[in-house]
Design an enzyme around this catalytic site. Structure first.
Site, mmCIF file in Angstrom:
data_model
loop_
_atom_site.group_PDB
_atom_site.id
_atom_site.type_symbol
_atom_site.label_atom_id
_atom_site.label_comp_id
_atom_site.label_asym_id
_atom_site.label_seq_id
_atom_site.Cartn_x
_atom_site.Cartn_y
_atom_site.Cartn_z
ATOM 1 C CG ASP A 1 73.011 77.273 33.353
ATOM 2 O OD1 ASP A 1 72.645 76.155 34.198
ATOM 3 O OD2 ASP A 1 73.822 77.419 34.697
ATOM 4 N N PRO B 1 61.120 55.523 27.443
ATOM 5 C CG PRO B 1 63.038 55.281 28.099
ATOM 6 C CD PRO B 1 61.743 56.301 26.642
ATOM 7 C CD GLU C 1 71.863 77.419 41.100
ATOM 8 O OE1 GLU C 1 70.250 76.786 40.497
ATOM 9 O OE2 GLU C 1 72.236 76.364 40.661
HETATM 10 P P1 ADP Z 1 59.039 49.868 29.578
HETATM 11 O O1 ADP Z 1 58.911 48.546 29.233
HETATM 12 O O2 ADP Z 1 58.312 50.461 28.937
HETATM 13 O O3 ADP Z 1 60.086 50.477 29.740
HETATM 14 P P2 ADP Z 1 57.648 49.154 32.020
HETATM 15 O O4 ADP Z 1 56.543 48.350 31.554
HETATM 16 O O5 ADP Z 1 59.234 47.911 32.167
HETATM 17 O O6 ADP Z 1 58.052 50.192 31.250
HETATM 18 O O7 ADP Z 1 57.685 49.386 34.036
HETATM 19 C C1 ADP Z 1 58.687 49.337 34.377
HETATM 20 C C2 ADP Z 1 57.544 49.838 35.581
HETATM 21 O O8 ADP Z 1 56.967 51.095 35.852
HETATM 22 C C3 ADP Z 1 56.977 48.688 35.866
HETATM 23 O O9 ADP Z 1 57.422 47.418 35.967
HETATM 24 C C4 ADP Z 1 55.442 49.045 37.206
HETATM 25 O O10 ADP Z 1 55.937 48.787 38.315
HETATM 26 C C5 ADP Z 1 55.901 50.973 36.756
HETATM 27 N N1 ADP Z 1 55.273 51.066 35.939
HETATM 28 C C6 ADP Z 1 54.554 52.222 34.696
HETATM 29 N N2 ADP Z 1 53.969 52.760 34.273
HETATM 30 C C7 ADP Z 1 53.131 51.689 34.801
HETATM 31 C C8 ADP Z 1 51.514 52.171 34.890
HETATM 32 N N3 ADP Z 1 50.887 52.456 34.094
HETATM 33 N N4 ADP Z 1 50.982 51.485 35.769
HETATM 34 C C9 ADP Z 1 51.227 50.877 36.924
HETATM 35 N N5 ADP Z 1 52.870 51.018 37.338
HETATM 36 C C10 ADP Z 1 53.495 51.582 35.663
HETATM 37 ZN ZN ZN Z 2 73.115 77.218 36.450
#
Ligand code: ADP
Ligand code: ZN
Ligand code: MG
Length: 606
Positions: free
Chosen positions: A500, A204, A425
């Site tokens: 932990d 993600p 910690e």
């Molecule tokens: P996924 O669909 O893989 O979950 P997204 O394409 O929705 O991720 O990415 C979420 C946001 O993160 C994008 O809108 C962008 O702003 C940023 N982002 C993610 N990867 C990149 C990348 N390689 N370059 C620039 N921005 C990125």
């Molecule tokens: Zn701890």
């Protein structure tokens, strides 16, 4: 203003305009004098009438002096008869020059058709407003078989490959699709079949959705965006009909891209049972397969799908002729992270001291979305300080916020709790610092963040994809460092260490069952975890080993955890003075940064 009241106002204005047009018809010509039938009779007898025009029941009289007058008759009776009844002679009638005119089409429309049509039109308008209203709410009663794909043709916020940092291999793969979409003929003329689908796989936030939009942006073609879960609704059969509708719309718009986000929502392996909407999902998936096989590969429709669970996809989706281009998108490495940060820092005023390279160094394991979020948090922090620029401190502080959650300043610990937390910690930090295979300590703090009472932040010095057994062993000792420090210092343990312990036990079990890193049990994987996701958790693990092996696994896990505990205890006993010193420093300053922490270990500090 709420849409409903807005619509009512629009309807009212429409009614007003229409009535204004109607009254305008009558007002536009100079109104002639209205006279009675008796006056007309006497005018005829005097010979004052030049001509008479009859149009329906409407009678227009033109006098010798060119003035106009109007009157009306009973519509069923002819004017001549009426006049004769009034005692007009045949000669007088002749002299009056009567012409009968058909109703003109214009007056017919205005006078007859429109009035009867108007209520109907109004009713239709009201209906239309109501349906639109309903569409705004959840009730899509009249359109649920239609795909609710959003078509994006936006040229304004067009995304191109330049907006996607890193992911070099992925972009190269996808460049080919762009070529296909731009010049489908070039390829089909040579007899090459265009690819039908591409599957983007990655965790993600790694930019899958962004990349798909970039393909459309690069090729300059329409982009139908639909999420896998949107196919599946309460009603059986809706998903399949949505798929059909979506493909029909796309075929009309070709060349174009259909983007199915989170395809695992419908594309999970069929026949694994469980889960209510399971039949519906199968039908939807079948329909996708049918549609993908059905269309001519050369019309220029490309199906791009994204998922973060390629392992659960139905094999039928992956066979050639469907999603035959498969693109893996990894978490960004340090250079990519710097590039992503640079892209997202473009519209943000950074202070001179901000070194994005340093930020990239500190954020291993962050996805593109995390990095975007990080800069956003930094901007918010700067704004709350009433500054015009984002400083390096804003960014570094936000890293911890993104990792661990916001600081909980209101969370007041008692003196006793604070002391326990400090030792806990300090325990983690000392073990991490002294074991060779553990990541270096970046920060120790007893300020609570998110759910943690305090935290020890350690970061790998470089991006790593592979992990050694020795690292895991040392990590386990670090995880138990807090627990052991509490026990050694106070002779008792608190619930603060429960997280932990859970993590440590899980790691030990994975070492044995997944990575084959246990000497006693050898390089074997135990248990096949079946993908049955219920409330986001795997709830079922298939056991493919005997009861005896289960016992052996338990014994091995036990041995690993105890070993880690002993390592931590040895360090704690040997470094008792150091533990006290760091805990004291923490109670005083609440946070110790990397440099100050390392200085505490120098001979001078002792
Ligand atoms: P996924 O669909 O893989 O979950 P997204 O394409 O929705 O991720 O990415 C979420 C946001 O993160 C994008 O809108 C962008 O702003 C940023 N982002 C993610 N990867 C990149 C990348 N390689 N370059 C620039 N921005 C990125
Ligand atoms: Zn701890
Ligand atoms: Mg996405």
């Amino acid at each position: 203003m709420k849409p409903l009241s807005k619509n009512i106002i629009i309807a009212l204005v429409a009614v007003l305009v229409i009535s204004a047009i109607f009254s305008g018809v009558n007002l536009s010509s100079e109104a002639p004098e209205d006279i009675s039938m008796a006056t007309l009779v006497s005018e005829i007898q005097e010979g004052a009438v030049k001509s008479i025009e009859i149009e329906g029941a409407e009678i227009t009289i033109l006098l010798q002096d060119d003035t106009e007058q109007t009157t009306r008759k009973e519509s069923a009776v002819s004017l001549s008869e009426t006049l004769i009844d009034y005692g007009i002679t045949a000669e007088e009638l002749k002299a009056a020059d009567i012409t009968v005119k058909d109703r003109s089409t214009r007056s017919y429309i205005l006078g007859v058709i429109l009035p009867s049509l108007l209520p109907l039109l109004l009713l239709m308008a009201i209906f239309w407003f109501m349906i639109k209203q309903m569409g705004g709410a959840n009730n899509k009663a009249l359109s649920f078989g239609m795909s609710n794909a959003r078509e994006m043709k936006d040229t304004k916020q067009k995304v191109t490959f330049e907006d996607v940092a890193g992911a070099k291999e992925a972009k190269e793969e996808l460049q080919e699709l762009v070529e296909f979409l731009k010049h489908p003929k070039k390829f089909s003329d040579l007899g090459a079949n265009l690819p039908k689908g591409a599957l983007l796989m990655g965790r993600p936030g790694t930019g899958k959705t962004l990349l798909a939009r970039a393909i459309a942006g690069e090729a300059g073609v329409p982009f139908f965006h639909l999420s896998g879960s949107e196919f599946v609704e309460m009603f059986v059969g809706v998903g399949a009909s949505r798929v059909r509708d979506l493909f029909n719309r796309a075929k009309k718009a070709a060349p174009c891209i259909i983007f199915i986000d989170e395809i695992d929502a419908v594309g999970r392996q069929r026949g694994t049972g469980m889960g209510g909407s399971h039949d519906e999902r199968e039908q939807t998936l079948n329909q996708i397969l049918v549609e993908m096989d059905g269309f001519d590969p050369n019309i220029g429709v490309i199906v791009v799908a994204a998922t973060n669970r390629p392992d659960v996809l139905d094999p039928a989706l992956l066979r050639p002729g469907r999603f035959d281009r498969r693109v893996m998108i990894d978490l960004p490495d340090i250079n990519d992270r710097e590039a992503i940060l640079t892209i997202h820092a473009k519209n943000k005023p950074l202070a001179e001291d901000v070194k994005l390279r340093r930020v990239a160094e500190r954020t291993p394991g962050f996805s593109g979305a995390d990095l975007m979020n990080l800069l956003n948090e930094s901007a918010i922090r700067a704004a709350r300080r009433d500054d015009k620029k984002i400083t390096q401190e804003d960014v570094l502080d936000s890293i911890e916020k993104v990792l661990l959650g916001p600081e909980r300043k209101s969370f007041v610990m008692s003196k006793e709790e604070k002391k326990v937390t400090a030792y806990h910690e300090a325990g983690h930090a000392i073990v991490a610092h002294l074991l060779p295979n553990s990541d270096p300590v970046h920060k120790v703090s007893i300020i609570s963040r998110g759910s943690a009472g305090g935290y020890t932040l350690k970061l790998p010095s470089e991006d790593r994809r592979l992990h050694k057994r020795a690292e895991f062993i040392d990590d386990m000792a670090v995880m138990l460092g807090g627990f052991v420090a509490e026990k050694e210092t106070f002779g008792d343990v608190t619930t603060g260490a429960s997280d932990d312990l859970r993590k440590c036990t899980r790691l030990a079990r994975e070492l044995v069952t997944r990575y084959g890193m246990s000497e006693a049990l050898g390089p074997r994987v135990f248990g096949e975890s079946q993908e049955m996701v219920f409330l986001g958790k795997e709830i079922h693990e298939q056991r493919n080993y005997s009861e005896k092996t289960a016992e052996a696994i338990d014994a091995e896990v036990d041995k690993l955890v105890r070993g880690a505990m002993e390592t931590a205890r040895d360090i704690m006993r040997k470094e008792k003075a150091q533990l006290d010193r760091i805990a004291k420093e923490l109670l005083e300053k609440e946070t110790i940064e990397k440099e100050a922490f390392e200085a505490l270990f120098s001979p001078a500090a002792k």
